[in-house]
Design an enzyme around this catalytic site. Sequence first.
Site, PDB file in Angstrom:
ATOM      1  N   ASP A  64       0.858  -1.192   0.000  1.00 56.28           N
ATOM      2  CA  ASP A  64       0.000   0.000   0.000  1.00 56.28           C
ATOM      3  C   ASP A  64       0.886   1.232   0.000  1.00 56.28           C
ATOM      4  O   ASP A  64       1.931   1.248   0.657  1.00 56.28           O
ATOM      5  CB  ASP A  64      -0.836   0.082   1.289  1.00 56.28           C
ATOM      6  CG  ASP A  64      -1.938  -0.948   1.327  1.00 56.28           C
ATOM      7  OD1 ASP A  64      -2.277  -1.462   0.261  1.00 56.28           O
ATOM      8  OD2 ASP A  64      -2.435  -1.221   2.430  1.00 56.28           O
ATOM      9  N   ASP A  70       0.430   7.425   8.429  1.00 62.86           N
ATOM     10  CA  ASP A  70       0.948   6.068   8.696  1.00 62.86           C
ATOM     11  C   ASP A  70       2.336   6.159   9.310  1.00 62.86           C
ATOM     12  O   ASP A  70       2.663   5.478  10.284  1.00 62.86           O
ATOM     13  CB  ASP A  70       1.110   5.267   7.386  1.00 62.86           C
ATOM     14  CG  ASP A  70      -0.201   4.786   6.814  1.00 62.86           C
ATOM     15  OD1 ASP A  70      -1.047   4.349   7.595  1.00 62.86           O
ATOM     16  OD2 ASP A  70      -0.358   4.826   5.578  1.00 62.86           O
ATOM     17  N   GLU A  92       3.329  -3.063  10.683  1.00 65.28           N
ATOM     18  CA  GLU A  92       2.943  -3.112   9.264  1.00 65.28           C
ATOM     19  C   GLU A  92       3.808  -2.167   8.442  1.00 65.28           C
ATOM     20  O   GLU A  92       4.023  -2.378   7.257  1.00 65.28           O
ATOM     21  CB  GLU A  92       1.469  -2.746   9.085  1.00 65.28           C
ATOM     22  CG  GLU A  92       1.070  -2.852   7.628  1.00 65.28           C
ATOM     23  CD  GLU A  92      -0.395  -2.693   7.334  1.00 65.28           C
ATOM     24  OE1 GLU A  92      -1.052  -1.917   8.034  1.00 65.28           O
ATOM     25  OE2 GLU A  92      -0.865  -3.339   6.383  1.00 65.28           O
ATOM     26  N   GLU A  93       4.310  -1.138   9.092  1.00 66.69           N
ATOM     27  CA  GLU A  93       5.067  -0.123   8.362  1.00 66.69           C
ATOM     28  C   GLU A  93       6.559  -0.434   8.253  1.00 66.69           C
ATOM     29  O   GLU A  93       7.307   0.364   7.697  1.00 66.69           O
ATOM     30  CB  GLU A  93       4.872   1.247   9.024  1.00 66.69           C
ATOM     31  CG  GLU A  93       3.422   1.687   9.138  1.00 66.69           C
ATOM     32  CD  GLU A  93       2.680   1.704   7.801  1.00 66.69           C
ATOM     33  OE1 GLU A  93       3.310   2.014   6.776  1.00 66.69           O
ATOM     34  OE2 GLU A  93       1.477   1.383   7.796  1.00 66.69           O
ATOM     35  N   ASP A 111      -0.269  -2.580  14.042  1.00 67.16           N
ATOM     36  CA  ASP A 111      -0.636  -1.843  12.834  1.00 67.16           C
ATOM     37  C   ASP A 111      -0.899  -0.418  13.342  1.00 67.16           C
ATOM     38  O   ASP A 111      -1.944  -0.151  13.932  1.00 67.16           O
ATOM     39  CB  ASP A 111      -1.891  -2.440  12.195  1.00 67.16           C
ATOM     40  CG  ASP A 111      -2.264  -1.699  10.927  1.00 67.16           C
ATOM     41  OD1 ASP A 111      -1.663  -0.652  10.642  1.00 67.16           O
ATOM     42  OD2 ASP A 111      -3.174  -2.162  10.216  1.00 67.16           O
ATOM     43  N   LEU A 113      -1.574   2.440  12.091  1.00 69.12           N
ATOM     44  CA  LEU A 113      -2.719   3.193  11.586  1.00 69.12           C
ATOM     45  C   LEU A 113      -3.494   2.345  10.599  1.00 69.12           C
ATOM     46  O   LEU A 113      -3.144   2.253   9.425  1.00 69.12           O
ATOM     47  CB  LEU A 113      -2.258   4.478  10.908  1.00 69.12           C
ATOM     48  CG  LEU A 113      -3.451   5.394  10.689  1.00 69.12           C
ATOM     49  CD1 LEU A 113      -3.942   5.931  12.021  1.00 69.12           C
ATOM     50  CD2 LEU A 113      -3.099   6.525   9.790  1.00 69.12           C
ATOM     51  N   ASP A 114      -4.543   1.718  11.107  1.00 68.00           N
ATOM     52  CA  ASP A 114      -5.336   0.849  10.243  1.00 68.00           C
ATOM     53  C   ASP A 114      -6.469   1.644   9.604  1.00 68.00           C
ATOM     54  O   ASP A 114      -7.086   2.479  10.249  1.00 68.00           O
ATOM     55  CB  ASP A 114      -5.926  -0.304  11.061  1.00 68.00           C
ATOM     56  CG  ASP A 114      -6.579  -1.308  10.151  1.00 68.00           C
ATOM     57  OD1 ASP A 114      -5.849  -1.997   9.422  1.00 68.00           O
ATOM     58  OD2 ASP A 114      -7.820  -1.378  10.136  1.00 68.00           O
ATOM     59  N   GLU A 278      -3.446  -7.753  12.968  1.00 64.36           N
ATOM     60  CA  GLU A 278      -4.859  -7.447  12.700  1.00 64.36           C
ATOM     61  C   GLU A 278      -5.726  -8.593  13.237  1.00 64.36           C
ATOM     62  O   GLU A 278      -6.492  -8.409  14.183  1.00 64.36           O
ATOM     63  CB  GLU A 278      -5.093  -7.202  11.208  1.00 64.36           C
ATOM     64  CG  GLU A 278      -4.420  -5.914  10.735  1.00 64.36           C
ATOM     65  CD  GLU A 278      -4.645  -5.589   9.269  1.00 64.36           C
ATOM     66  OE1 GLU A 278      -5.058  -4.455   8.981  1.00 64.36           O
ATOM     67  OE2 GLU A 278      -4.378  -6.450   8.397  1.00 64.36           O
TER      68      GLU A 278
HETATM   69  O1  F6P Z   1      -6.128  -3.585   6.589  1.00 61.26           O
HETATM   70  C1  F6P Z   1      -6.588  -2.459   6.079  1.00 61.26           C
HETATM   71  C2  F6P Z   1      -8.057  -2.333   5.848  1.00 61.26           C
HETATM   72  O2  F6P Z   1      -8.268  -0.981   5.520  1.00 61.26           O
HETATM   73  C3  F6P Z   1      -9.007  -2.750   6.994  1.00 61.26           C
HETATM   74  O3  F6P Z   1      -9.095  -1.756   7.974  1.00 61.26           O
HETATM   75  C4  F6P Z   1     -10.309  -2.972   6.270  1.00 61.26           C
HETATM   76  O4  F6P Z   1     -11.170  -3.876   6.927  1.00 61.26           O
HETATM   77  C5  F6P Z   1      -9.849  -3.516   4.937  1.00 61.26           C
HETATM   78  O5  F6P Z   1      -8.491  -3.154   4.761  1.00 61.26           O
HETATM   79  C6  F6P Z   1     -10.636  -2.954   3.785  1.00 61.26           C
HETATM   80  O6  F6P Z   1     -10.247  -3.604   2.647  1.00 61.26           O
HETATM   81  P1  F6P Z   1     -10.925  -3.306   1.205  1.00 61.26           P
HETATM   82  O7  F6P Z   1     -10.439  -1.926   0.831  1.00 61.26           O
HETATM   83  O8  F6P Z   1     -10.379  -4.374   0.319  1.00 61.26           O
HETATM   84  O9  F6P Z   1     -12.403  -3.352   1.372  1.00 61.26           O
END
Ligand code: F6P
Length: 349
Positions: A64, A70, A92-93, A111, A113-114, A278
């Site tokens: 990403d 982040d 994650e970073e 993670d 910043l999720d 996660e």
């Molecule tokens: O892991 C990152 C993340 O943004 C989660 O927070 C979220 O559930 C998922 O990915 C969303 O994925 P997508 O963009 O494929 O729906």
Amino acid sequence: MPQIAGTFDAYLNQAVALDARLGAAARVLLAVAAAAVEMTGLVDLGRLYGQLGASLASTNTDGDVQKELDVLANDMFVGAFRQAPVAAVVSEEMSEPLVLDSAAQLAVAIDPLDGSSNIDSNVSIGTIFSILPVLAKANGTEAHFLQPGRMQIAAGFVIYGPQTSIVFALGNGQTQIFTLDRRAGRFYQAVSAPVIDRESAEYAINASNYRHWEAPVRAFIDDCEQGTEGPLKRDHTMRWTGSLVADTYRILLRGGIFLYPGDQRAGYNHGRLRLLYEANPIALIVERAAGIATDGLHPILDIVPSAIHARVPLVFGSAAPVGLVARYHSDPQFSARAPLFGKRGLMRL
Ligand code: F6P
């Protein structure tokens, strides 16, 4: 004035008074909470702070594009862990584990910043963390992290939304939710030991991937969509925020099922979400709130990680629908497509 419940510090002190072995983990939780207060200040300002959602030239371990926030979040949490008994951090970073104090007792996977794609949309985002005891004998730093999630001594997440809350489980304790009083800069108990409803007709999945899913997931979602006219005999509704912490928080408080399955897109055969920072922390707090978390079939917390950034399909939430999804995976009668559909209508749930 709202009623003032117990503080976060008081809860941790009490837990440590009952079991002194939790002292080090409690210090890590305090470090997470302190960094979360700082993060809240940044997230609150949004564009007033600058282009938090701006993309940098770099990518993270997921491939990403990294956003400014982040990187700031990673620095903030790693900085906080330097003041706590943390031997090493996986983030994650960062592609490799970072050794902090090799004499310390705990390893932290995070993670920072999720859901960062949601920053500019003003949708809730979060920090997800997992705290493991270091192994007495480890062959390299990574080995400390390659333990099943069941070994977590504490885990949880911070959600930065209309409220900033820290959601966690410590030791053998139940899940707890403490909310930041921004005026005081302190966390107070908001919900003690939430219990996820066993039944629910609300599902969360990114349905745009329908054509890539395997048969059991398609069949389950087809049946949800059929509502009262299908084999589940119940109308369903759907929510998907694209932010794991926001979907988890909702499920904790009002039930539901979340699915991020593996699918046939290149690189998605084990789904999108990472096991260490996660799935494992989410699974712990879901199980400690009477829910279930699986990879579709097996409990997430029993999986031995193959690599620090390994992905895993994730299905969690209310016990009844999560259990049902496991049956769609294990019993061909459940996932059979038309013309067997008529027979599926007869199956006993
Ligand atoms: O892991 C990152 C993340 O943004 C989660 O927070 C979220 O559930 C998922 O990915 C969303 O994925 P997508 O963009 O494929 O729906």
